[in-house]
Scaffold this motif. Sequence first.
Motif, PDB file in Angstrom:
ATOM      1  N   VAL A 109       0.822  -1.212   0.000  1.00  0.00           N
ATOM      2  CA  VAL A 109       0.000   0.000   0.000  1.00  0.00           C
ATOM      3  C   VAL A 109       0.856   1.263   0.000  1.00  0.00           C
ATOM      4  N   GLN A 110       1.989   1.234   0.682  1.00  0.00           N
ATOM      5  CA  GLN A 110       2.793   2.443   0.848  1.00  0.00           C
ATOM      6  C   GLN A 110       3.874   2.628  -0.204  1.00  0.00           C
ATOM      7  N   LYS A 111       4.375   1.556  -0.811  1.00  0.00           N
ATOM      8  CA  LYS A 111       5.588   1.656  -1.613  1.00  0.00           C
ATOM      9  C   LYS A 111       5.449   1.207  -3.064  1.00  0.00           C
ATOM     10  N   THR A 112       4.297   0.719  -3.476  1.00  0.00           N
ATOM     11  CA  THR A 112       4.171   0.190  -4.830  1.00  0.00           C
ATOM     12  C   THR A 112       3.205   1.044  -5.653  1.00  0.00           C
ATOM     13  N   PRO A 113       3.265   0.957  -7.001  1.00  0.00           N
ATOM     14  CA  PRO A 113       2.304   1.696  -7.844  1.00  0.00           C
ATOM     15  C   PRO A 113       0.858   1.332  -7.538  1.00  0.00           C
ATOM     16  N   LEU A 114       0.593   0.056  -7.243  1.00  0.00           N
ATOM     17  CA  LEU A 114      -0.769  -0.337  -6.876  1.00  0.00           C
ATOM     18  C   LEU A 114      -1.209   0.388  -5.612  1.00  0.00           C
ATOM     19  N   GLY A 115      -0.329   0.466  -4.638  1.00  0.00           N
ATOM     20  CA  GLY A 115      -0.658   1.168  -3.402  1.00  0.00           C
ATOM     21  C   GLY A 115      -0.907   2.644  -3.627  1.00  0.00           C
ATOM     22  N   ARG A 116      -0.120   3.251  -4.508  1.00  0.00           N
ATOM     23  CA  ARG A 116      -0.346   4.676  -4.811  1.00  0.00           C
ATOM     24  C   ARG A 116      -1.694   4.865  -5.495  1.00  0.00           C
ATOM     25  N   ALA A 117      -2.044   3.932  -6.372  1.00  0.00           N
ATOM     26  CA  ALA A 117      -3.354   4.007  -7.023  1.00  0.00           C
ATOM     27  C   ALA A 117      -4.473   3.843  -6.001  1.00  0.00           C
ATOM     28  N   GLN A 118      -4.295   2.943  -5.045  1.00  0.00           N
ATOM     29  CA  GLN A 118      -5.309   2.753  -4.010  1.00  0.00           C
ATOM     30  C   GLN A 118      -5.455   4.004  -3.144  1.00  0.00           C
ATOM     31  N   ARG A 119      -4.345   4.613  -2.781  1.00  0.00           N
ATOM     32  CA  ARG A 119      -4.417   5.816  -1.949  1.00  0.00           C
ATOM     33  C   ARG A 119      -4.998   6.991  -2.718  1.00  0.00           C
ATOM     34  N   ALA A 120      -4.736   7.024  -4.035  1.00  0.00           N
ATOM     35  CA  ALA A 120      -5.330   8.081  -4.858  1.00  0.00           C
ATOM     36  C   ALA A 120      -6.841   7.899  -4.960  1.00  0.00           C
ATOM     37  N   CYS A 121      -7.295   6.652  -5.128  1.00  0.00           N
ATOM     38  CA  CYS A 121      -8.731   6.395  -5.181  1.00  0.00           C
ATOM     39  C   CYS A 121      -9.391   6.692  -3.837  1.00  0.00           C
ATOM     40  N   GLU A 122      -8.653   6.469  -2.763  1.00  0.00           N
ATOM     41  CA  GLU A 122      -9.190   6.789  -1.441  1.00  0.00           C
ATOM     42  C   GLU A 122      -9.433   8.283  -1.287  1.00  0.00           C
ATOM     43  N   GLN A 123      -8.532   9.095  -1.818  1.00  0.00           N
ATOM     44  CA  GLN A 123      -8.663  10.538  -1.665  1.00  0.00           C
ATOM     45  C   GLN A 123      -9.727  11.124  -2.593  1.00  0.00           C
ATOM     46  N   ASP A 124      -9.696  10.720  -3.864  1.00  0.00           N
ATOM     47  CA  ASP A 124     -10.650  11.288  -4.825  1.00  0.00           C
ATOM     48  C   ASP A 124     -10.697  10.375  -6.048  1.00  0.00           C
ATOM     49  N   ARG A 125     -11.753   9.587  -6.150  1.00  0.00           N
ATOM     50  CA  ARG A 125     -11.832   8.629  -7.256  1.00  0.00           C
ATOM     51  C   ARG A 125     -11.970   9.319  -8.609  1.00  0.00           C
TER      52      ARG A 125
END
Length: 305
Positions: free
Chosen positions: A172-188
Amino acid sequence: MEVFLQQLINGLTLGSIYGLIAIGYTMVFGIIGMVNFAHGDIFMLSAFIALIFFMLIASWFGAGLIVVALIIVLALAMFFTSLWNWAIERVAYRPLRGSFRLAPLISAIGMSIFLSNFVQVVQGPRNKSTAPMLNDSITLIESATYSVQISYKQIVIIVTTAVLLAAFWYIVQKTPLGRAQRACEQDRKMAALLGIDVDRTISITFVMGAALAAVAGVMYLVLYGVVSFNDGFIPGVKAFTAAVLGGIGSLPGAVIGGLLIGLIEVMWSAYFTIDYKDVAAFCILAIVLVFMPSGILGRPEVEKV
């Protein structure tokens, strides 16, 4: 002191299972803001999948290769449970994502009832059991009246939870998938405008949550050796409680909440009456949320105006 240490080990073991289930709740809620009430029944389904494969492997190769069988069953349970949850997300949740907020919640409750009744019809209403596994133990402290022991299955459960928490936190913190998940969390919507495949990211999140629930289901089967079609509701509610207690949206918070719920249950059962262990856990939750509304590691929501 010996009794306290033994109950501490038992509480950490039970709390580790709750923590694994709670991570699935907190990941899904963190991205789409939905409480997946079918997640507890996904956990129950994974325990039945593990039981079926345990019985097949034991009938084919015997019960001697327990460690190899456990690894194979774990991989198969993770695969099939993830496939189930991926299908549930596509069929029951995705079409309702843009509707009013209660629609996905109602769909999740309906899916929970469907899974519970489906397993009851297919497997029957009686408890299903398997042969005891990893029952050997290590004596940590031995006195004239009491000995503190930790079994191999307890070690496996605690270590597995710690390793998976570290692995998923890294993802969640260090991979592109995690960055995508955190971006969707903030604003889909903004994430979609920036080129992130939101539907794919959400589907992968459901798959990851189901894989963790499958690990919890296998560990539950190893620990207790029995599973029933209605074993999804109570552990699911307790795991959701753990996610809220630890701070929903936080992976370490989910595990901390699970450990606390497990410790409260076990300690209360050991020193007080077992009839009120669930009441004690929810009372502690209420007290914590009064003083920490966002949970132990949760972040307060900030509304932009």
